[in-house]
Every structure is written in structure tokens, then in C-alpha cells.
Design a protein around this motif. Sequence first.
Motif, PDB file in Angstrom:
ATOM      1  N   UNK A  20      41.467  55.099  26.197  1.00 42.78           N
ATOM      2  CA  UNK A  20      41.009  53.962  26.991  1.00 42.78           C
ATOM      3  C   UNK A  20      40.018  54.424  28.048  1.00 42.78           C
ATOM      4  N   UNK A  21      39.075  53.559  28.374  1.00 38.20           N
ATOM      5  CA  UNK A  21      38.171  53.876  29.488  1.00 38.20           C
ATOM      6  C   UNK A  21      38.994  53.890  30.771  1.00 38.20           C
ATOM      7  N   UNK A  22      38.513  54.557  31.807  1.00 42.21           N
ATOM      8  CA  UNK A  22      39.270  54.580  33.070  1.00 42.21           C
ATOM      9  C   UNK A  22      39.615  53.175  33.573  1.00 42.21           C
ATOM     10  N   UNK A  23      38.700  52.241  33.375  1.00 42.67           N
ATOM     11  CA  UNK A  23      38.974  50.880  33.837  1.00 42.67           C
ATOM     12  C   UNK A  23      40.063  50.227  32.988  1.00 42.67           C
ATOM     13  N   UNK A  24      39.984  50.424  31.672  1.00 37.85           N
ATOM     14  CA  UNK A  24      41.032  49.863  30.807  1.00 37.85           C
ATOM     15  C   UNK A  24      42.397  50.444  31.191  1.00 37.85           C
ATOM     16  N   UNK A  25      42.408  51.755  31.425  1.00 39.51           N
ATOM     17  CA  UNK A  25      43.676  52.400  31.809  1.00 39.51           C
ATOM     18  C   UNK A  25      44.173  51.834  33.135  1.00 39.51           C
ATOM     19  N   UNK A  73      43.613  48.843  34.279  1.00 39.23           N
ATOM     20  CA  UNK A  73      44.141  47.489  34.029  1.00 39.23           C
ATOM     21  C   UNK A  73      45.577  47.576  33.511  1.00 39.23           C
ATOM     22  N   UNK A  74      45.812  48.534  32.604  1.00 45.95           N
ATOM     23  CA  UNK A  74      47.162  48.683  32.068  1.00 45.95           C
ATOM     24  C   UNK A  74      48.124  49.114  33.176  1.00 45.95           C
ATOM     25  N   UNK A 101      47.831  48.861  36.498  1.00 48.99           N
ATOM     26  CA  UNK A 101      47.986  47.931  37.635  1.00 48.99           C
ATOM     27  C   UNK A 101      48.444  46.549  37.191  1.00 48.99           C
ATOM     28  N   UNK A 102      48.797  46.408  35.962  1.00 49.42           N
ATOM     29  CA  UNK A 102      49.179  45.100  35.404  1.00 49.42           C
ATOM     30  C   UNK A 102      48.053  44.081  35.662  1.00 49.42           C
ATOM     31  N   UNK A 103      46.823  44.470  35.280  1.00 56.81           N
ATOM     32  CA  UNK A 103      45.654  43.625  35.529  1.00 56.81           C
ATOM     33  C   UNK A 103      45.444  42.578  34.455  1.00 56.81           C
ATOM     34  N   UNK A 104      46.462  42.325  33.666  1.00 56.28           N
ATOM     35  CA  UNK A 104      46.350  41.248  32.684  1.00 56.28           C
ATOM     36  C   UNK A 104      47.718  40.650  32.443  1.00 56.28           C
ATOM     37  N   UNK A 105      47.705  39.346  32.157  1.00 59.95           N
ATOM     38  CA  UNK A 105      48.960  38.695  31.796  1.00 59.95           C
ATOM     39  C   UNK A 105      48.849  38.228  30.348  1.00 59.95           C
ATOM     40  N   UNK A 106      48.226  37.056  30.103  1.00 57.65           N
ATOM     41  CA  UNK A 106      48.081  36.644  28.703  1.00 57.65           C
ATOM     42  C   UNK A 106      46.991  37.447  28.001  1.00 57.65           C
ATOM     43  N   UNK A 107      46.041  37.998  28.770  1.00 57.22           N
ATOM     44  CA  UNK A 107      45.030  38.876  28.191  1.00 57.22           C
ATOM     45  C   UNK A 107      43.782  38.185  27.678  1.00 57.22           C
ATOM     46  N   UNK A 108      43.757  36.854  27.750  1.00 58.92           N
ATOM     47  CA  UNK A 108      42.611  36.170  27.135  1.00 58.92           C
ATOM     48  C   UNK A 108      41.308  36.444  27.874  1.00 58.92           C
ATOM     49  N   UNK A 122      44.482  37.400  39.678  1.00 58.77           N
ATOM     50  CA  UNK A 122      43.316  38.044  40.292  1.00 58.77           C
ATOM     51  C   UNK A 122      43.662  39.267  41.138  1.00 58.77           C
ATOM     52  N   UNK A 123      44.759  39.187  41.886  1.00 60.97           N
ATOM     53  CA  UNK A 123      45.059  40.288  42.807  1.00 60.97           C
ATOM     54  C   UNK A 123      45.179  41.603  42.041  1.00 60.97           C
ATOM     55  N   UNK A 124      45.914  41.577  40.942  1.00 59.65           N
ATOM     56  CA  UNK A 124      46.094  42.813  40.183  1.00 59.65           C
ATOM     57  C   UNK A 124      44.808  43.251  39.487  1.00 59.65           C
ATOM     58  N   UNK A 125      43.995  42.271  39.090  1.00 58.81           N
ATOM     59  CA  UNK A 125      42.716  42.618  38.466  1.00 58.81           C
ATOM     60  C   UNK A 125      41.843  43.359  39.473  1.00 58.81           C
ATOM     61  N   UNK A 126      41.770  42.820  40.691  1.00 58.33           N
ATOM     62  CA  UNK A 126      40.958  43.466  41.727  1.00 58.33           C
ATOM     63  C   UNK A 126      41.515  44.851  42.042  1.00 58.33           C
ATOM     64  N   UNK A 127      42.838  44.958  42.087  1.00 56.82           N
ATOM     65  CA  UNK A 127      43.437  46.271  42.360  1.00 56.82           C
ATOM     66  C   UNK A 127      43.120  47.266  41.239  1.00 56.82           C
ATOM     67  N   UNK A 128      43.093  46.774  40.017  1.00 55.97           N
ATOM     68  CA  UNK A 128      42.755  47.663  38.893  1.00 55.97           C
ATOM     69  C   UNK A 128      41.318  48.165  39.026  1.00 55.97           C
ATOM     70  N   UNK A 129      40.419  47.265  39.418  1.00 55.85           N
ATOM     71  CA  UNK A 129      39.021  47.675  39.573  1.00 55.85           C
ATOM     72  C   UNK A 129      38.896  48.675  40.724  1.00 55.85           C
ATOM     73  N   UNK A 130      39.621  48.407  41.804  1.00 52.77           N
ATOM     74  CA  UNK A 130      39.591  49.350  42.939  1.00 52.77           C
ATOM     75  C   UNK A 130      40.107  50.723  42.513  1.00 52.77           C
TER      76      UNK A 130
END
Lengths: 182, 291
Positions: free
Chosen positions: A97-102, A104-105, A107-114, A152-160
Motif C-alpha cells: 500500500x502507498x503510505x497514504x493508503x496505509x 487510511x487503514x 487511522x480508520x479513514x474509511x467506513x463504507x469505503x465508497x 472526515x475527522x479520521x480521514x484528515x488524521x490519516x492524511x496528517x
Amino acid sequence: MTGDDGVVGGHGPTRRIQVTVNGTPRDAEVEPRTLLVYFLREQLGLTGTHIGCDTSNCGACTVQLDGRPVKSCTVFAVQADGRRIRTVEGLEQEGVLSPLQAAFAEAHGLQCGFCTPGMLMTATALVEGERAPGTDAIREALRGNLCRCTGYANIVQAVEAALRGHRPASEPKQSPASLPGR
Amino acid sequence: MIPASFGYRAPKSLEETLDLLHQHPGEARVLAGGQSLIPLMKLRLAQPKVLVDLQHVPGLSYLREEEGFLKVGAFTRVGTLLEDPLVQARYPMLAEAGKVIADPLVRNLGTVGGNLCHGDPGNDLPACWIAAGGEMVITSARGPRTVAASEFYRDTFVTAVGPEEVLTEARLPMARAGHGAAYLKLQRPGGDYSVAGVAASLTLDPKGRVARSGIGLTAVGPTALPAPRAAASLVGHPPDAVHLAEAGKLASQEAVPVPDLRGEVEYKRAVVEVLTEQVLERAADRAGGRA
């Protein structure tokens, strides 16, 4: 008039395009009205790019066109002729996985994943960019990507986390302070 | 959603572009960023028979100060505009307007020329061009002509650009000492169209009185609108609270909003009044006129 002139009704004439998708050159015949997202999904079989709203609102269809994230439901495939396209399928390298994908996994940066493919393509441009955006700039950059799970909160945390060079896959789980707090 | 079929052309020069428009009179549409046109085509509200894509036409993407103007090539992407150091340093009104156009993904493709000549009253840049006394350069086979921004908008989706013409450049008078401009809009969160937006441009004389002023309104009329009475009311006066409030009242009367999901007429007029006062205050601060 030449063959690529307008025909209204039924199937119009096609046009040959050459694009580079995730590093691989691809030749294809497309109708001019074929939107980039349909070209990717239906002609190339790259279904990682999602169609959410199909009205330029949600950003689930975000891909990178010459390195800049765009909504592929609002670009014709013919406009991409001669250009580089990067989709979510192009993020993983040799099974890693790319660092960002990792992130996301982790930091729980996705729920349904769509919305995730679009989120990843927008955020990848941010992570690979020259600037080091803060939280507000990350949120601003993601304005065009909607998450209906409202994660969103977890998505932003994953990006950070990805911006800090965090590599969750190769580090002990609890170490970074970036883990989503609750 | 699938648009109706159309022929696609990707000319390599402006001459070829104009030639194609001439060959398909009234049937061809120019495609720039496509961020407004393609959604309309998907809804089949627009069904051009031929799309003439400008992306390979050289010389339409630039931002430079020259001959007393800030000149912006029509194909300059909105994202490029608002990130440009010259714009950020000297034309903050444009950065403010650029930042509230749709979202970053749309701005990566959407162009300045497209925003200016699409003709939707909700577009943000037209009010800025009207307020600042800008001009549009429209090119046909006969050569370029210049139209004042205040004369450019004819009706909703109708501009001064003819079927065999292309908007090639948009210009603003160059920012000088004593000049300040700003843009503010109210929109519901989530990228909705504006309730209303107001652009203001002020030039102060050495005594701190308004020497020139311009006000443009977004989304409160069939097109972007000038507010000439509000602008004229400021001239010769210091930009103090009394005069800004008066200008706000006049601008709210010059607006011609329609009631919709975003509010009733009375509400929209009140929004225009408040935004006008606030945006004038910001423009006056930038002009150096308010201690």
C-alpha cells in the motif's frame, strides 16, 4: 467533412486516443461523449474509480490528470488524449500500500469505503506536493470529496499521518500520536 | 448521465479554432475547462453538435501586468489564478473570488474565461470584473475587440461573445497605490450556489476620499450586475461607516433577486446590504483609507 464531425442521435463516430494510465500507455477508441470515468471503468475495466453522484458534486470519481486531481465524471475521455491518468489502482506498488493508503487503514479513514478512491487521489496529490499543509489546508483540499458516512475527522488524521511520513505498516501500532483519539 | 452525441475537435491554433466556429455556425460550442458546460450537456440542457476544445491552443494561459492592466489569459485555470503570487500579493479580490468557486477539484480544470463567459449569474468572477472596471478581449476572424465588463452580460447565459468569437483575455486595471478591492459571498455550506455575492473596488485620493468606486453583484439578477448608484454615492466622500451604510442600502435596491430555495427577495436584499457594507470596508482597508 471528416469522420470525427458531429452526428446527432445513436452512436456517433469514435475517436482514437492515447493515454497513459498508471504508467501504462493505452490506445483506445472512444466516442467523444464518453466521460473519463466511464472510459476507465467500462473500457479499461478499472472499477476502483467510483461513480457517486455523476453530477460533479461528490468527488468519488476523482482521478489525477497530469498530476492534478479532477472529477472524472466531468471530463470527456477525449480531453485526456496524450495525458497521464492516475487512478486508485495505481497507488499500490508491488503489493505494498502507498503510505497514504496505509495511513487510511491505520487511522480508520474509511467506513463504507465508497468515497475512499476519490479521497485517496485528492489526498495523494496533497501528500506528494511540495507544500506541507496544516489541518485547515487539508480540509480545504478535501472540500470537493464528500463522505456520506461523515468520517472526515479520521480521514484528515490519516492524511496528517501520511504527511508526517508515518508508515503504520512497518511501525508498532500505538506509537504515533496521530492515532485517532476517542 | 450521458450527453447527446457531438463531434469533437481539438484545434492547435486560435486561427483553426475560429475557422471551426465559422464552419459550424451556431452549432459549435467552445470547450474550456468544461466544469459548467459538461454538467449542462449531461443534463442535455446543452446539446452542441460540435465541441471545439481550446486546451491545445497555445498562448491562452497567462497572468501578467502589462500596459496598465492585469491581463489574464482566458484559459488560465481558476486554481492557477488563486495560487498565483502576483494575484495573492496585489489582487486579493481575485484570490477571494477564486477560493469560493466550487471546490479545488473543479478549480483544477475550470478556467477564468469559462467562469467569465458562461453567463450564469451565480458565477463569481463577473462581479469582480464589473466592480474593478475590467474589460474582455473577444477575438474573431476579423481580430480582437474589447468590451467593458459592465457591457458584457446581456442576459442569463448570454454574453457579448458571438457564435464565431472566442473570449481570449480578461483584463483589470492594474492595482495602484490608494486602490483596494475585495469579494465576499454568502453561500450555504457544502458548495451550493451563492445566496448573494458582492465585489467592491475603491480608489482613494490623497486626502482619503473615494475617487473611483465600483460594485458588482453576484446571483441577484438575470446576470452579474453593476450597482452604479451605490458606487457613485461614495465618490467624493471618505469611506466611513455612514457612507458605506448608505452604499449598502442603495446596492440592495439595485439588486433584482428572485425568490428560491436560498431565500426570499427581502432576505436576499438584506444580504446584499450587509455584504456590500462589509466588502467596502475591506476594500477601503486595503486602499489604506481606514485607520
